[in-house]
Write a protein that holds these residues in place. Structure first.
Motif, PDB file in Angstrom:
ATOM      1  N   ALA A 151       0.815  -1.218   0.000  1.00  0.00           N
ATOM      2  CA  ALA A 151       0.000   0.000   0.000  1.00  0.00           C
ATOM      3  C   ALA A 151       0.847   1.266   0.000  1.00  0.00           C
ATOM      4  O   ALA A 151       0.327   2.355  -0.279  1.00  0.00           O
ATOM      5  CB  ALA A 151      -0.925   0.011   1.215  1.00  0.00           C
ATOM      6  N   THR A 152       2.134   1.156   0.311  1.00  0.00           N
ATOM      7  CA  THR A 152       3.010   2.331   0.343  1.00  0.00           C
ATOM      8  C   THR A 152       4.054   2.300  -0.768  1.00  0.00           C
ATOM      9  O   THR A 152       4.979   3.122  -0.767  1.00  0.00           O
ATOM     10  CB  THR A 152       3.727   2.428   1.708  1.00  0.00           C
ATOM     11  N   ALA A 153       3.918   1.377  -1.703  1.00  0.00           N
ATOM     12  CA  ALA A 153       4.894   1.228  -2.783  1.00  0.00           C
ATOM     13  C   ALA A 153       4.339   1.804  -4.082  1.00  0.00           C
ATOM     14  O   ALA A 153       3.130   1.999  -4.237  1.00  0.00           O
ATOM     15  CB  ALA A 153       5.256  -0.240  -2.967  1.00  0.00           C
ATOM     16  N   GLY A 154       5.221   2.061  -5.014  1.00  0.00           N
ATOM     17  CA  GLY A 154       4.809   2.504  -6.333  1.00  0.00           C
ATOM     18  C   GLY A 154       4.693   4.014  -6.445  1.00  0.00           C
ATOM     19  O   GLY A 154       4.816   4.763  -5.471  1.00  0.00           O
ATOM     20  N   GLU A 155       4.416   4.479  -7.669  1.00  0.00           N
ATOM     21  CA  GLU A 155       4.280   5.910  -7.922  1.00  0.00           C
ATOM     22  C   GLU A 155       2.974   6.464  -7.359  1.00  0.00           C
ATOM     23  O   GLU A 155       2.910   7.648  -7.004  1.00  0.00           O
ATOM     24  CB  GLU A 155       4.368   6.178  -9.430  1.00  0.00           C
ATOM     25  N   ARG A 156       1.939   5.634  -7.327  1.00  0.00           N
ATOM     26  CA  ARG A 156       0.649   6.087  -6.787  1.00  0.00           C
ATOM     27  C   ARG A 156       0.216   5.123  -5.683  1.00  0.00           C
ATOM     28  O   ARG A 156      -0.643   4.272  -5.874  1.00  0.00           O
ATOM     29  CB  ARG A 156      -0.408   6.141  -7.895  1.00  0.00           C
ATOM     30  N   PRO A 157       0.814   5.244  -4.520  1.00  0.00           N
ATOM     31  CA  PRO A 157       0.491   4.309  -3.436  1.00  0.00           C
ATOM     32  C   PRO A 157      -0.929   4.514  -2.927  1.00  0.00           C
ATOM     33  O   PRO A 157      -1.484   5.619  -2.982  1.00  0.00           O
ATOM     34  CB  PRO A 157       1.524   4.656  -2.367  1.00  0.00           C
ATOM     35  N   ALA A 158      -1.510   3.452  -2.408  1.00  0.00           N
ATOM     36  CA  ALA A 158      -2.845   3.546  -1.826  1.00  0.00           C
ATOM     37  C   ALA A 158      -2.846   4.396  -0.568  1.00  0.00           C
ATOM     38  O   ALA A 158      -3.859   4.989  -0.213  1.00  0.00           O
ATOM     39  CB  ALA A 158      -3.384   2.143  -1.521  1.00  0.00           C
ATOM     40  N   MET A 159      -1.707   4.459   0.112  1.00  0.00           N
ATOM     41  CA  MET A 159      -1.590   5.228   1.362  1.00  0.00           C
ATOM     42  C   MET A 159      -0.430   6.212   1.212  1.00  0.00           C
ATOM     43  O   MET A 159       0.667   6.002   1.736  1.00  0.00           O
ATOM     44  CB  MET A 159      -1.387   4.289   2.549  1.00  0.00           C
ATOM     45  N   PRO A 160      -0.633   7.339   0.530  1.00  0.00           N
ATOM     46  CA  PRO A 160       0.483   8.271   0.274  1.00  0.00           C
ATOM     47  C   PRO A 160       1.048   8.916   1.533  1.00  0.00           C
ATOM     48  O   PRO A 160       2.253   9.176   1.603  1.00  0.00           O
ATOM     49  CB  PRO A 160      -0.147   9.316  -0.662  1.00  0.00           C
ATOM     50  N   THR A 161       0.203   9.194   2.529  1.00  0.00           N
ATOM     51  CA  THR A 161       0.717   9.810   3.755  1.00  0.00           C
ATOM     52  C   THR A 161       1.637   8.850   4.497  1.00  0.00           C
ATOM     53  O   THR A 161       2.710   9.242   4.974  1.00  0.00           O
ATOM     54  CB  THR A 161      -0.445  10.227   4.671  1.00  0.00           C
ATOM     55  N   VAL A 162       1.226   7.593   4.598  1.00  0.00           N
ATOM     56  CA  VAL A 162       2.070   6.598   5.248  1.00  0.00           C
ATOM     57  C   VAL A 162       3.330   6.360   4.425  1.00  0.00           C
ATOM     58  O   VAL A 162       4.417   6.160   4.979  1.00  0.00           O
ATOM     59  CB  VAL A 162       1.292   5.287   5.465  1.00  0.00           C
ATOM     60  N   ALA A 163       3.192   6.394   3.107  1.00  0.00           N
ATOM     61  CA  ALA A 163       4.375   6.244   2.249  1.00  0.00           C
ATOM     62  C   ALA A 163       5.368   7.374   2.508  1.00  0.00           C
ATOM     63  O   ALA A 163       6.591   7.155   2.504  1.00  0.00           O
ATOM     64  CB  ALA A 163       3.958   6.221   0.786  1.00  0.00           C
ATOM     65  N   ALA A 164       4.854   8.592   2.747  1.00  0.00           N
ATOM     66  CA  ALA A 164       5.739   9.716   3.053  1.00  0.00           C
ATOM     67  C   ALA A 164       6.470   9.492   4.377  1.00  0.00           C
ATOM     68  O   ALA A 164       7.636   9.858   4.521  1.00  0.00           O
ATOM     69  CB  ALA A 164       4.940  11.014   3.099  1.00  0.00           C
TER      70      ALA A 164
ATOM     71  N   ARG B 219      -8.804   5.659   2.700  1.00  0.00           N
ATOM     72  CA  ARG B 219      -9.507   6.492   3.679  1.00  0.00           C
ATOM     73  C   ARG B 219      -8.799   6.466   5.033  1.00  0.00           C
ATOM     74  O   ARG B 219      -8.786   7.468   5.753  1.00  0.00           O
ATOM     75  CB  ARG B 219     -10.959   6.036   3.795  1.00  0.00           C
ATOM     76  N   LEU B 220      -8.217   5.339   5.404  1.00  0.00           N
ATOM     77  CA  LEU B 220      -7.435   5.299   6.635  1.00  0.00           C
ATOM     78  C   LEU B 220      -6.198   6.191   6.518  1.00  0.00           C
ATOM     79  O   LEU B 220      -5.770   6.802   7.513  1.00  0.00           O
ATOM     80  CB  LEU B 220      -7.011   3.864   6.951  1.00  0.00           C
ATOM     81  N   ASP B 221      -5.636   6.275   5.342  1.00  0.00           N
ATOM     82  CA  ASP B 221      -4.486   7.147   5.132  1.00  0.00           C
ATOM     83  C   ASP B 221      -4.862   8.603   5.401  1.00  0.00           C
ATOM     84  O   ASP B 221      -4.061   9.366   5.951  1.00  0.00           O
ATOM     85  CB  ASP B 221      -3.968   6.987   3.703  1.00  0.00           C
ATOM     86  N   ARG B 222      -6.072   8.984   5.036  1.00  0.00           N
ATOM     87  CA  ARG B 222      -6.514  10.361   5.321  1.00  0.00           C
ATOM     88  C   ARG B 222      -6.664  10.581   6.820  1.00  0.00           C
ATOM     89  O   ARG B 222      -6.463  11.705   7.304  1.00  0.00           O
ATOM     90  CB  ARG B 222      -7.818  10.645   4.572  1.00  0.00           C
ATOM     91  N   CYS B 223      -7.029   9.540   7.565  1.00  0.00           N
ATOM     92  CA  CYS B 223      -7.080   9.667   9.022  1.00  0.00           C
ATOM     93  C   CYS B 223      -5.683   9.918   9.580  1.00  0.00           C
ATOM     94  O   CYS B 223      -5.505  10.742  10.495  1.00  0.00           O
ATOM     95  CB  CYS B 223      -7.672   8.406   9.644  1.00  0.00           C
ATOM     96  N   VAL B 224      -4.690   9.209   9.047  1.00  0.00           N
ATOM     97  CA  VAL B 224      -3.315   9.432   9.479  1.00  0.00           C
ATOM     98  C   VAL B 224      -2.897  10.864   9.169  1.00  0.00           C
ATOM     99  O   VAL B 224      -2.237  11.530   9.989  1.00  0.00           O
ATOM    100  CB  VAL B 224      -2.366   8.424   8.796  1.00  0.00           C
ATOM    101  N   ALA B 225      -3.284  11.371   8.000  1.00  0.00           N
ATOM    102  CA  ALA B 225      -2.947  12.750   7.644  1.00  0.00           C
ATOM    103  C   ALA B 225      -3.579  13.745   8.608  1.00  0.00           C
ATOM    104  O   ALA B 225      -2.960  14.754   8.979  1.00  0.00           O
ATOM    105  CB  ALA B 225      -3.401  13.034   6.207  1.00  0.00           C
ATOM    106  N   LEU B 226      -4.804  13.477   9.028  1.00  0.00           N
ATOM    107  CA  LEU B 226      -5.482  14.370   9.973  1.00  0.00           C
ATOM    108  C   LEU B 226      -4.787  14.350  11.338  1.00  0.00           C
ATOM    109  O   LEU B 226      -4.640  15.388  11.995  1.00  0.00           O
ATOM    110  CB  LEU B 226      -6.939  13.964  10.114  1.00  0.00           C
TER     111      LEU B 226
END
Length: 696
Positions: A180-193, A407-414
């Motif tokens: 979920a954190t791999a690739g150019e368009r990860p499913a979880m971009p905040t966690v990838a960051a 959507r969980l990634d957006r929770c992490v961002a918040l």
């Protein structure tokens, strides 16, 4: 000048929100036939606009001053029922606002509810948009989201040392997170960051009981001894304990605290949100083990009322809830029409449970964590169960679960945004309690349930309508508490069953791909010889079945013995293997995990683990679950820790094994955070759009 500039910006934001509210009322008056705005002496556009402006202003004033007190008055209402009352009360406030202006606003009761909800959402969205670039406004928006509108910025003097936020992403395995954190368009971009900017990703191996009850009890309280599964039968009391029942959770927490001799991980200035257990926290909300308490700071449903203190939250959450219901119905229908296999039933209450877990529980728990951060709480542990619930029915991978991950990634961002506005520095640690393994269910693959197979092996008749156990997902227990529903018995006591010889019938329970068999009429733990005397064919029937990987039984001469197909045996005390090792497919740590569970006082007479295919990673759940966890086999036993590099490494290079070991790591990190002041921390490196991730 800075103060004047800030005050001017605040006035402009208020005027902008007021203007949007006014425009919303005018547009709704044009669109809705049952809603009209008229001036006192005619219908000129100017006077209608003035009526709308006064109505919007008075409505906003009532929401700011009256609404929080109305919510406080509803503390005894079941939490989810509050969502409905929110709309009715908000509509009533709108009618009151319209009746107070010097014009005529007319709306039916149902229309007033719609108008109030839309106006609240548009005004809130406008305020949020304008607050993005203003630090003070953004912080006020976060405080409102957390229900801290009238609270002080902190419960007292805030320490200059760092706090720690532990955010548990329930059921996300180590390999799923990496994908979920791999690739150019990860499913979880905040966690990838986070991973790209210094957070350390570490796998850890769960105990044999790879489920939230055992894992979270060990993580929060330092001991998960005598927790062999998600549910189990205790012979000394004749009761079944189930991890997601409030009474059982309270019992398990009390036992763990007595065994360890301490309150838990969060005993010092801690908060527990959305968990099964408190961890000793003085502040607990949406926690099952205190669901029946009324102690200050320990009301399990208090987080719902803090969240719904803003009517805009109720409107947005209700809209998202309905959208999730539609999404689930469409996804399940598409899977059924496409003939997707394997597949499990997704009807009944499941769409509602899924919407609750992926919307209501997610939003409320996130808001509670934001509030704890803004209040400067020293340690916070929260559990988001959305992924786990969806993966049980849709599988650990796929479009359904990928959307939940986003959507969980957006929770992490918040949460990171709240950390950016916190009165003290924070370390953010992400972790999971287990992973999930996939495969066709045992009943779907072989045409009979584990209970039916046990009854066949015992020479007993198979019931025409086998008992269906409630799924072992945590969200169901949380939803029942939110609805203020009483507990239901998890399993009828043997003497109360309808069959004539019920007292001698074996009790068969399931925990993912782990099965438990107990013989109530045999005192103590039944040994191999006692079982074979009573039921000569049972052990061979289980061990030889192609859907079963191994059976654990206590042998009077050899101690704990693992039985497999073809006469295979593994004597755990001596390490002796006959024919072949039944544990070989499950990895090198399997013998230690089984040996540890065998030593539990509550270890059942027989423990049955489903077959596991190392080539495909497939297992067979004894429950109606496509993605499952609870036993050995595959990714269900591979959880993760994602920690800042400023904290010490979890291990010195060895493997991290067991929830109790994770507890020791988290306790060490808390001590490190409290011992170092922020000025001693190394400076952060800049990043493109991920500065908040670096600061965590």
């Amino acid at each position: 000048m800075g103060r004047w500039r800030s005050a001017g910006a605040a006035i402009l934001r208020v005027l902008a929100v007021w203007a949007v509210g006014t425009a919303t009322l005018i547009v709704l008056a044009l669109v809705l036939p049952d809603f009209r705005l008229q001036s006192a002496d005619g219908d000129s556009l100017t006077r209608v606009g003035l009526t709308a402006a006064l109505g919007a202003g008075f409505f906003g004033l009532l929401n700011a001053l009256v609404w929080p007190w109305l919510v406080r008055a509803l503390l005894l209402v079941p939490a989810l029922a509050l969502g409905s009352l929110v709309f009715l009360l908000n509509g009533s406030l709108l009618l009151l606002a319209l009746s107070a202006v010097p014009g005529r606003g007319q709306a039916g009761a149902g229309t007033a509810v719609v108008v109030a909800a839309v106006t609240s959402v548009t005004s809130s969205a406008t305020g949020a948009f304008l607050a993005v670039r203003n630090r003070g406004a953004a912080r006020r928006r976060l405080r409102r989201m957390a229900g801290l509108r009238f609270a002080r910025s902190a419960p007292g003097p805030v320490s200059r040392t760092a706090g720690v936020v532990f955010l548990q992403l329930d059921g996300i395995g180590y390999h799923v997170l990496r994908e979920a954190t791999a690739g150019e368009r990860p499913a979880m971009p905040t966690v990838a960051a986070l991973t790209a900017r210094g957070h350390r990703l570490t796998p850890w191996r769960t105990d044999w009981s790879s489920q939230t009850g055992a894992s979270q009890l060990g993580i929060l309280h330092g001991s998960n001894e005598d927790v062999p599964a998600f549910r189990w039968y205790e012979k000394d009391t004749g009761e079944v304990l189930v991890s997601n029942r409030p009474s059982s959770a309270a019992t398990l927490q009390r036992r763990a605290q007595a065994r360890v001799g301490s309150a838990g991980l969060l005993a010092e200035d801690g908060a527990s949100r959305g968990n099964l257990f408190t961890g000793g926290a003085g502040q607990a909300a949406l926690v099952l083990s205190v669901a029946a308490r009324r102690r200050a700071g320990q009301r399990s449903r208090a987080g719902y009322f803090a969240y719904f203190s803003d009517p805009a939250h109720a409107a947005r959450t209700a809209g998202s809830f309905l959208a999730e219901l539609v999404r689930e119905i469409c996804q399940s229908t598409r899977a059924r029409l496409a003939g997707v296999r394997p597949r499990v039933p997704r009807g009944g209450l499941y769409p509602l449970i899924r919407a609750f877990a992926t919307v209501v529980q997610r939003d409320v728990v996130t808001a509670a964590v934001v509030g704890d951060i803004l209040n400067g709480r020293g340690a916070v542990y929260a559990d988001l169960v959305a992924y786990d619930e969806v993966a049980h029915h849709s599988g650990p991978r796929g479009r359904d679960t990928r959307q939940v991950l986003a959507r969980l990634d957006r929770c992490v961002a918040l949460v990171l945004q709240a950390i950016d506005h916190a009165p003290r520095p924070y370390h953010l640690v992400l972790l999971s309690d287990h992973g999930q393994s996939e495969g066709p269910t045992f009943a779907g693959a072989f045409g009979l349930s584990l209970e039916e197979l046990v009854r066949i092996g015992c020479g007993r008749p198979v019931a025409a309508a086998p008992r269906r156990e409630e799924s072992g997902a945590e969200a169901r227990g949380v939803a029942r508490v939110a609805l203020h529903r009483p507990e239901q018995p998890a399993e009828p006591a043997p003497e109360r069953r309808a069959e004539p010889d019920a007292a001698t019938a074996p009790v068969v329970l399931a925990s993912g791909n782990l099965g438990l068999v107990a013989f109530p009429d045999i005192p103590g733990r039944a040994g191999r010889e006692a079982v074979e005397r009573r039921y000569p064919a049972l052990l061979r029937t289980l061990a030889e079945h192609p859907g079963i990987g191994f059976v654990l039984v206590r042998d009077e001469r050899h101690g704990p013995v693992v039985l497999g197909a073809g006469g295979a045996e593994h004597h755990l005390e001596s390490g002796k293997v006959l024919v072949a090792d039944p544990l070989a497919p499950f990895g090198p740590g399997a013998a230690d995990a089984v040996r540890r569970t065998d030593a539990f006082a509550n270890c059942p007479d027989l423990m049955v683990n489903s077959a596991f295919d190392p080539a495909t990673g497939r297992v067979h759940a004894f429950e109606e679950q496509l993605g499952c966890h609870g036993g050995l086999g595959g990714e269900q036993g591979q959880a993760f820790l994602l920690s800042p590099s400023r904290l010490s490494p979890p291990t010195d290079g060895g493997e991290l094994v067991g929830a109790e070991a994770v507890h020791r790591v988290l306790r060490r990190w808390l001590a490190e955070a409290r011992a170092h002041r922020p000025e001693n921390a190394p400076p952060s490196a800049p990043s493109h759009g991920a500065e908040r991730a670096r600061r965590a």
